[in-house]
Design an enzyme around this catalytic site. Structure first.
Site: not given
Length: 268
Positions: A8, A133
């Site tokens: 990401k 995350d």
């Protein structure tokens, strides 16, 4: 069962305040990108973990995938043994969330393999216990993340057809080192409003880690400058790591980087 945990990037990253639990209150937009590890999980007579590709640092007991299995075994008795193989391609300590992705994908894969029938929100709760995350990678689509990163809100953000270039100078920046250089403050602009107008990104979409890390590692700042020279409509450091990404309307022209740098280009 084989899946491909992806990296990401962070579009903007505001460090708002330090919390009483030791974490920091943040606001960012996480966006999935097509740089992937490969993860295979199969039923086995004995649980074991093997890895190929990039060297995974640390002790096996600290591996997030094995921690994910241990977490499920706390609530579900007599889960079968599994053979886990991870081929690592996403650099570590690079701000790309590779370890978090591996753990979240492992949770989803074990949910299917063990027929647990857990819904995504339940998996996100497990993922939040593994890392800030991790919950993002359960649904794995663009989200605004708040809290310590686990409070997720859908955002309408379409970059289909754009290209991304990732450049990492092989500098490992630990989370502790990154946070030591930031001064928490409220963001100057409203994130969702900024994301809605791409012409504002270069001015308003700021990663608060950049200032201190660029001062300490000027070669990282130079990567960002080169990506803009290459024609990126937006470039920034991702997360707290040393990877810098550039976003382009078309496939970027080849650029010469030092041979030791990690590089990746792909269409979003």
């Amino acid at each position: 069962m084989i899946q491909f945990p992806n990296a990401k990037i962070n579009l903007g990253l505001s460090i708002i305040e330090k919390r009483k639990d030791g974490y920091h209150e943040i606001e960012t937009c996480m966006f999935p990108v097509p740089l992937c590890d490969a993860l295979e999980i199969t039923l086995s007579n004995k649980t074991k973990f093997t890895g190929t590709g990039l060297t995974i640092p640390g002790k096996e007991k600290d591996n997030l995938i094995l921690k994910a299995l241990k977490l499920l075994r706390k609530d579900f008795n007599e889960l079968p043994n599994i053979d886990i193989h991870l081929h690592k391609a996403i650099p570590m300590g690079a701000g790309l969330g590779g370890g978090s992705a591996d753990a979240a994908f492992a949770l989803s894969m074990m949910n299917n393999l063990f027929d647990l029938h857990l819904e995504d929100w339940f998996l996100e709760d497990y993922a939040a216990e593994l890392g800030s995350d991790c919950p993002f990678f359960i649904e794995n689509k663009p989200k605004i993340a708040k809290g310590r990163g686990e409070l997720l809100e859908e955002v309408n953000l379409d970059l289909n057809g754009c290209w991304i270039a990732l450049v990492n100078p092989q500098i490992h920046i630990g989370t502790k080192e990154a946070y030591e250089g930031v001064h928490p403050q409220l963001p100057q602009y409203e994130l969702k409003e900024t994301l809605a107008d791409r012409s504002l990104w270069k001015e308003r979409l700021v990663n608060d880690f950049e200032s201190s890390i660029f001062n300490k590692y000027p070669e990282i700042a130079e990567i960002k400058a080169q990506l803009y020279q290459q024609g990126a409509f937006y470039a920034a450091m991702s997360g707290s790591g040393s990877t810098v990404f550039g976003l382009f309307d078309n496939e970027p022209e080849q650029s010469s980087w030092p041979k030791e740098y990690f590089r990746f280009e792909g269409e979003l």
